[in-house]
Design an enzyme around this catalytic site. Structure first.
Site, PDB file in Angstrom:
ATOM      1  N   HIS A   1      80.044 -83.714  -5.538  1.00  0.00           N
ATOM      2  CA  HIS A   1      80.530 -83.553  -6.908  1.00  0.00           C
ATOM      3  C   HIS A   1      79.703 -82.523  -7.664  1.00  0.00           C
ATOM      4  O   HIS A   1      78.609 -82.157  -7.240  1.00  0.00           O
ATOM      5  CB  HIS A   1      80.465 -84.897  -7.638  1.00  0.00           C
ATOM      6  CG  HIS A   1      79.054 -85.345  -7.910  1.00  0.00           C
ATOM      7  ND1 HIS A   1      78.277 -85.950  -6.947  1.00  0.00           N
ATOM      8  CD2 HIS A   1      78.276 -85.253  -9.018  1.00  0.00           C
ATOM      9  CE1 HIS A   1      77.087 -86.230  -7.458  1.00  0.00           C
ATOM     10  NE2 HIS A   1      77.048 -85.800  -8.713  1.00  0.00           N
TER      11      HIS A   1
ATOM     12  N   HIS B   1      76.201 -77.240  -9.980  1.00  0.00           N
ATOM     13  CA  HIS B   1      75.888 -77.240  -8.553  1.00  0.00           C
ATOM     14  C   HIS B   1      76.421 -78.502  -7.887  1.00  0.00           C
ATOM     15  O   HIS B   1      76.703 -79.490  -8.552  1.00  0.00           O
ATOM     16  CB  HIS B   1      74.372 -77.172  -8.350  1.00  0.00           C
ATOM     17  CG  HIS B   1      73.679 -78.358  -8.932  1.00  0.00           C
ATOM     18  ND1 HIS B   1      73.423 -78.469 -10.290  1.00  0.00           N
ATOM     19  CD2 HIS B   1      73.212 -79.500  -8.363  1.00  0.00           C
ATOM     20  CE1 HIS B   1      72.824 -79.626 -10.526  1.00  0.00           C
ATOM     21  NE2 HIS B   1      72.693 -80.279  -9.384  1.00  0.00           N
TER      22      HIS B   1
END
Length: 173
Positions: A115, A34
């Site tokens: 990220h 995620h």
């Protein structure tokens, strides 16, 4: 209860991330790959009811957008986290900042760096070896993001979806 707000990438990108996470990420079994828009926070049921209304409103203010992941990077020396770096876009920063404004709990611990974590809790030697080889990977992936998710943490430590918010005025209920 502990909550967080994330974007789950497509299966293709999740499969790429998981090919490394299962070896290098101690949270592999707790949450799928995620991109965190708002890190974990505590809230009551009443607060979440209010927050979901606000999140619905925020989702309506953003159209689906492009997400580009383009290399492997690291947060070393701050911590030994290795990640797939996402391109900073106006939409990602806007969503992150809107979520910060929706909470009255001060400044975040870290600056926002979009990220997808692929390795964490590595020793210095492990980090050096793994990052040394992974940073050579040629990664250039693009996809369209059309939703974000409010998650909550179970007693087991696993995270699960509480509610999903589709981006764009046309996607509102």
């Amino acid at each position: 209860m502990k909550f967080g707000i994330v974007i789950f990438p497509t299966k293709k990108l999740q499969d790429l991330a998981n090919s490394y996470r299962k070896r290098y990420d101690t949270h592999y079994a707790l949450i799928p790959p995620h991109l965190t828009l708002r890190s974990g926070f505590e809230a009551t049921e009443e607060q979440i009811t209010e927050l979901t209304k606000k999140l619905e409103e925020i989702a309506g203010n953003y159209e689906p957008f492009r997400l580009r992941v383009y290399r492997v990077s690291s947060f070393h020396p701050v911590n030994n986290v290795i990640y797939l770096k996402a391109e900073v876009t106006e939409q990602l920063e806007g969503l992150h900042n809107e979520f910060l404004k929706s909470f009255d709990d001060g400044q975040p611990e870290y600056a926002f760096v979009p990220h997808i974590t692929i390795g964490q809790n590595l020793s210095d030697a492990e980090h050096s070896d793994v990052y040394g080889s992974l940073k050579m990977l040629d990664i250039d992936h693009e996809e369209t993001v059309d939703r974000f998710h409010l998650l909550y943490q179970l007693e087991s430590g696993q995270w699960t979806v509480y509610e999903t918010f589709r981006l764009g005025k046309d996607n509102q209920n």
